[in-house]
Design an enzyme around this catalytic site. Structure first.
Site, short mmCIF file in Angstrom:
data_model
loop_
_atom_site.label_atom_id
_atom_site.label_comp_id
_atom_site.label_asym_id
_atom_site.label_seq_id
_atom_site.Cartn_x
_atom_site.Cartn_y
_atom_site.Cartn_z
N GLN A 296 0.83 -1.20 0.00
CA GLN A 296 0.00 0.00 0.00
C GLN A 296 0.87 1.25 0.00
OE1 GLN A 296 -3.28 0.00 -0.36
NE2 GLN A 296 -3.40 2.24 -0.38
N SER A 322 -5.37 1.71 5.00
CA SER A 322 -6.15 1.04 3.96
C SER A 322 -6.96 -0.12 4.51
CB SER A 322 -5.21 0.52 2.86
OG SER A 322 -5.94 -0.28 1.93
N ASP A 331 -12.32 -5.20 -3.97
CA ASP A 331 -12.76 -4.37 -5.09
C ASP A 331 -13.29 -5.30 -6.18
OD1 ASP A 331 -11.89 -2.12 -3.77
OD2 ASP A 331 -9.97 -2.03 -4.82
N GLU A 380 -16.91 5.11 -4.44
CA GLU A 380 -16.29 3.90 -4.97
C GLU A 380 -17.32 2.77 -4.96
OE1 GLU A 380 -12.64 2.86 -3.08
OE2 GLU A 380 -11.59 4.68 -3.73
N TRP A 382 -17.30 0.08 -6.29
CA TRP A 382 -16.67 -1.22 -6.45
C TRP A 382 -16.06 -1.75 -5.13
CZ3 TRP A 382 -14.78 3.38 -8.50
CH2 TRP A 382 -13.64 3.90 -7.88
N HIS A 383 -15.93 -0.90 -4.11
CA HIS A 383 -15.23 -1.25 -2.88
C HIS A 383 -16.21 -1.70 -1.80
CE1 HIS A 383 -11.83 -0.62 0.11
NE2 HIS A 383 -12.88 -0.68 0.91
#
Length: 411
Positions: A296, A322, A331, A380, A382-383
């Protein structure tokens, strides 16, 4: 006629109490009471939605066939739908101007009813490929067409922008379907589907009308989800816990030494979710899952070099901050890679399926639209973060971000 239309449009607001009001004058006029309606002779071929069909039959909105059957699973025709609505409205005077449909004239069965429906304003027909205006009275009514007819007839104006997996924003009936769902007349099918192009069965149209006319008695309930449980992850890890949920965001971090890999219960939830989606014709891909502290760090620093720190901080977490380091975040992408890691993923079949179903498998949409001031991150779609199906369902029902739900700072 315009005054009558305005009266119904005003009276039939989408609130639960007002939805019933315009129905009562028709009951009084016919001399029927709710008890009489419920005691009406039932159709021998009706099993499902029996209460709703009996209810409408008692008020002579439904009349059935000459042989005494209702034929509940047969597709309802466009003309039959018009007739049922006109009966409920108590329309006796069918005089109206010729609506100009090329497939109907004054000698056609149902012409007067269709003309009156056009005058009232809840149908307007459709056009053929050669631009001819038709009504198609014997044609089968689709679920999308039903949504339009009922929302127009009963002035369903409230719109909570309810989304279904198979109804995109550009679908011609999107607003009508959303209004129908807002009124809790429909909840769609399991998996978040509406099936807009499917033909509507007679029993289902009856159920929708009954829910409109007597929401207290027949209002649609939630789709029943199989009782499979996806447990919350262990709390025996480093990090900040609030009410048993690990919080990792711009405020709360994980130590650089914590590198657990993907947490098994989260992987099980992903596997089950991907399998369930596939059975519904939706194909999900896991784009990214566990990331170590060091990985990360490299990722974030590269984004800073490319876009600057202010921009990078909107879409990438600093090392230690993160969610991917928890082993609980994933994701997702779909068939079209052009939408991967893009806000447009929300409008894809895969994105809409996840938004509607992920909580059933223990996942929450972590960074919702319009919540950047709270989470610190841009939208987001997708997260998704695993918290277990119990908490995921509660968080989704609350409509809040994780920070709001736990009452903690996000930035």
């Amino acid at each position: 006629m315009k005054k009558q239309k305005i009266f119904r449009k005003a009276a039939l607001s989408i609130t639960v109490v007002a939805l019933l009001a315009p129905f009562m004058p028709h009951i009084d006029k016919s001399g029927l009471t709710s008890n009489k309606a419920e005691a009406a002779v039932t159709f021998p071929d009706v099993k499902d939605f029996k209460a709703e069909i009996d209810y409408l039959t008692g008020f002579e909105i439904i009349r059935g066939y000459p042989d005494g059957t209702f034929r509940p699973t047969a597709s309802i025709t466009r003309l039959d739908a018009v007739r049922m609505i006109l009966r409920e409205m108590g329309i006796e005077n069918l005089e109206a101007a010729n609506p100009g449909f090329t497939d109907m004239n004054s000698e056609t069965e149902g012409f007067a009813e269709v003309a009156k429906a056009v005058e009232i304003g809840f149908i307007d027909g459709k056009k053929t490929r050669d631009d001819k205006k038709i009504f198609d009275p014997k044609g089968k009514l689709t679920r999308a067409e039903m949504a339009k007819i009922l929302t127009e007839a009963y002035a369903l104006d409230a719109n909570n922008k309810v989304e279904f997996v198979d109804v995109n924003m550009g679908h011609w009936a999107n607003a009508y379907i959303s209004r129908l769902a807002t009124a809790k007349v429909t909840v769609g099918y399991p998996g978040g589907y509406f099936k807009p192009e499917s033909n509507l069965e007679r029993q289902h149209f009856a159920a929708f009308m009954a829910r409109l006319l007597n929401p207290a008695k027949f209002q649609a309930g939630p789709v029943v989800i199989p009782p499979t449980k996806y447990p919350a992850p262990s709390t025996n890890t480093p990090g900040k816990y609030i009410d048993g949920i690990l919080v990792v965001n711009k405020v709360y971090a994980l130590p650089s030494t914590y590198n657990p890999g993907i947490i098994p219960v989260a992987q099980q939830g992903v596997n089950a979710m991907v399998s369930a989606a596939k059975s519904n014709g939706v194909y999900l891909s896991v784009i990214s899952s566990y990331r170590s502290y060091s990985y990360q760090s490299t990722l974030y620093n590269n984004y800073v070099k490319r876009d600057g720190q202010a921009a990078a901080d909107r879409y990438s977490a600093r090392p230690g901050h993160s969610e991917h380091q928890t082993g609980l975040a994933f994701d997702f992408g779909g068939m079209n890679q052009n939408h991967w890691l893009e806000s447009s993923f929300a409008d894809t079949v895969e994105g809409k399926w996840l938004a509607a179903n992920a909580h059933n498998y223990g996942f929450i949409l972590r960074y919702p639209k319009g919540k950047e001031s709270i989470t610190g991150y841009m939208f987001e779609p997708w997260h998704f973060r695993y918290v277990g199906s119990g908490e995921a369902s509660k968080i989704k029902a609350s409509g809040k971000t994780l920070e709001e739900y736990l009452n903690v700072r996000g930035k």
